[in-house]
Design an enzyme around this catalytic site. Structure first.
Site, PDB file in Angstrom:
ATOM      1  N   TYR A  85       1.403  47.553  65.258  1.00 50.65           N
ATOM      2  CA  TYR A  85       0.512  48.407  64.471  1.00 50.65           C
ATOM      3  C   TYR A  85      -0.198  49.407  65.371  1.00 50.65           C
ATOM      4  CZ  TYR A  85      -3.440  49.773  61.540  1.00 50.65           C
ATOM      5  OH  TYR A  85      -4.381  50.494  60.833  1.00 50.65           O
ATOM      6  N   ASP A  99       7.886  56.095  47.974  1.00 49.73           N
ATOM      7  CA  ASP A  99       7.717  55.142  49.063  1.00 49.73           C
ATOM      8  C   ASP A  99       7.697  55.939  50.365  1.00 49.73           C
ATOM      9  OD1 ASP A  99       7.984  53.248  51.086  1.00 49.73           O
ATOM     10  OD2 ASP A  99       9.428  52.030  49.987  1.00 49.73           O
ATOM     11  N   ASN A 112      -1.875  59.477  54.502  1.00 46.38           N
ATOM     12  CA  ASN A 112      -2.732  58.294  54.444  1.00 46.38           C
ATOM     13  C   ASN A 112      -1.962  56.987  54.329  1.00 46.38           C
ATOM     14  OD1 ASN A 112      -5.357  56.783  53.704  1.00 46.38           O
ATOM     15  ND2 ASN A 112      -4.080  56.477  51.894  1.00 46.38           N
ATOM     16  N   ALA A 157       0.607  50.486  68.370  1.00 49.23           N
ATOM     17  CA  ALA A 157       1.533  51.460  68.948  1.00 49.23           C
ATOM     18  C   ALA A 157       1.909  52.530  67.930  1.00 49.23           C
ATOM     19  CB  ALA A 157       2.780  50.755  69.465  1.00 49.23           C
ATOM     20  N   LYS A 165       0.057  53.621  65.531  1.00 44.92           N
ATOM     21  CA  LYS A 165      -1.090  54.507  65.348  1.00 44.92           C
ATOM     22  C   LYS A 165      -1.332  55.358  66.590  1.00 44.92           C
ATOM     23  CE  LYS A 165      -2.100  53.558  61.115  1.00 44.92           C
ATOM     24  NZ  LYS A 165      -1.903  54.607  60.083  1.00 44.92           N
TER      25      LYS A 165
END
Length: 250
Positions: A150, A59, A86, A152, A154
């Site tokens: 999301y 995980d 990824n 922020a 990235k």
């Protein structure tokens, strides 16, 4: 000459989508690939598709997973050349609905996980003059309502990429990122938790916004990950490469 033959890669979130497509492309070039994920069945199915692919249950949000993942690759093949961060999570959540858990959950997967794995991989990538490839998103630089967490996370990945590139250059390690646009994977359902009706609406909205008029396929992005991993890209580091059909400029 095949510059990929006998190299070793780790790809997180490699059981499906972009991660699996990348694993298959690298494996076809002779790379030994360790893919990680939480779904044992998906990992086993992927591993059965090519003898150069092996699965490892992990995980990405688990702080203990980083060292264990690197150890698994070394025990299998004795080296590490390519790290592809990824695995990722997403959420569509208005600011008024955000809580501490939602913040911690997305940053654990998208920021903490890649950081800990990269740190664990440094001495082994230094030995091989290897490379780290992070997965960002169009929304790492493009604003969108409801995507603040999301986006922020990235944006953080993109700046980590630039900082790591400077820090690791003296060790001969290159660090780049792919800012992927919307791709035909199970991400909207499995990671963002949208209903089928919501997914249909989001996909149509994205198709209308993308200048090239379509959502991507996993191979559209995977090919660019492979290009960055190629030793022929040895003078490229600290770059964020958009692969999104032009969405970022729309």
């Amino acid at each position: 000459m095949n510059m990929f033959k006998d190299k070793v890669a780790i790809i997180t979130g490699g059981g499906a989508g972009i991660g699996l497509a990348t694993a298959q492309l690298l494996a076809a070039k002779g790379v030994k690939v360790l893919i990680t994920g939480r779904r044992k069945g998906a990992l086993e199915e992927a591993a059965a598709s090519n003898p150069n692919i092996r699965g490892f249950e992990a995980d990405a949000s688990d702080p203990e997973a980083a060292a264990l993942t690197v150890k698994a690759a070394l025990e299998l093949w004795g080296r590490l050349d390519i790290l592809v961060n990824n695995a990722g999570g997403g959420v569509i959540q208005p600011l008024a609905d955000i809580n501490a858990k939602s913040i911690f959950d997305i940053f654990a997967v998208n920021v903490a996980g890649p950081t800990l794995l990269a740190a664990a991989a440094i001495p082994h990538l230094e030995e091989t003059k290897g490379t780290i490839i992070n997965m960002s998103s169009t929304y790492g630089s493009k604003a969108a309502a409801g995507l603040s967490l999301y986006a922020a996370s990235k944006a953080a990945v993109e700046h980590l990429t630039r900082c790591w590139a400077l820090e690791l250059a003296p060790k001969g390690i290159r660090v780049n990122a792919i800012a992927s646009g919307p791709v035909e994977t199970a991400f909207l359902r499995d990671r963002m938790g949208l209903s089928e009706e919501q997914i249909t609406a989001v996909k149509e909205q994205e198709r209308e916004a993308i200048p090239l008029g379509r959502r991507g396929e996993p191979d559209d992005v995977a090919r660019w990950i492979v290009n960055l991993a190629d030793s022929e890209a040895s003078w490229i580091t600290g770059q964020i490469i958009a692969v999104d059909g032009g969405l970022v400029i729309s």
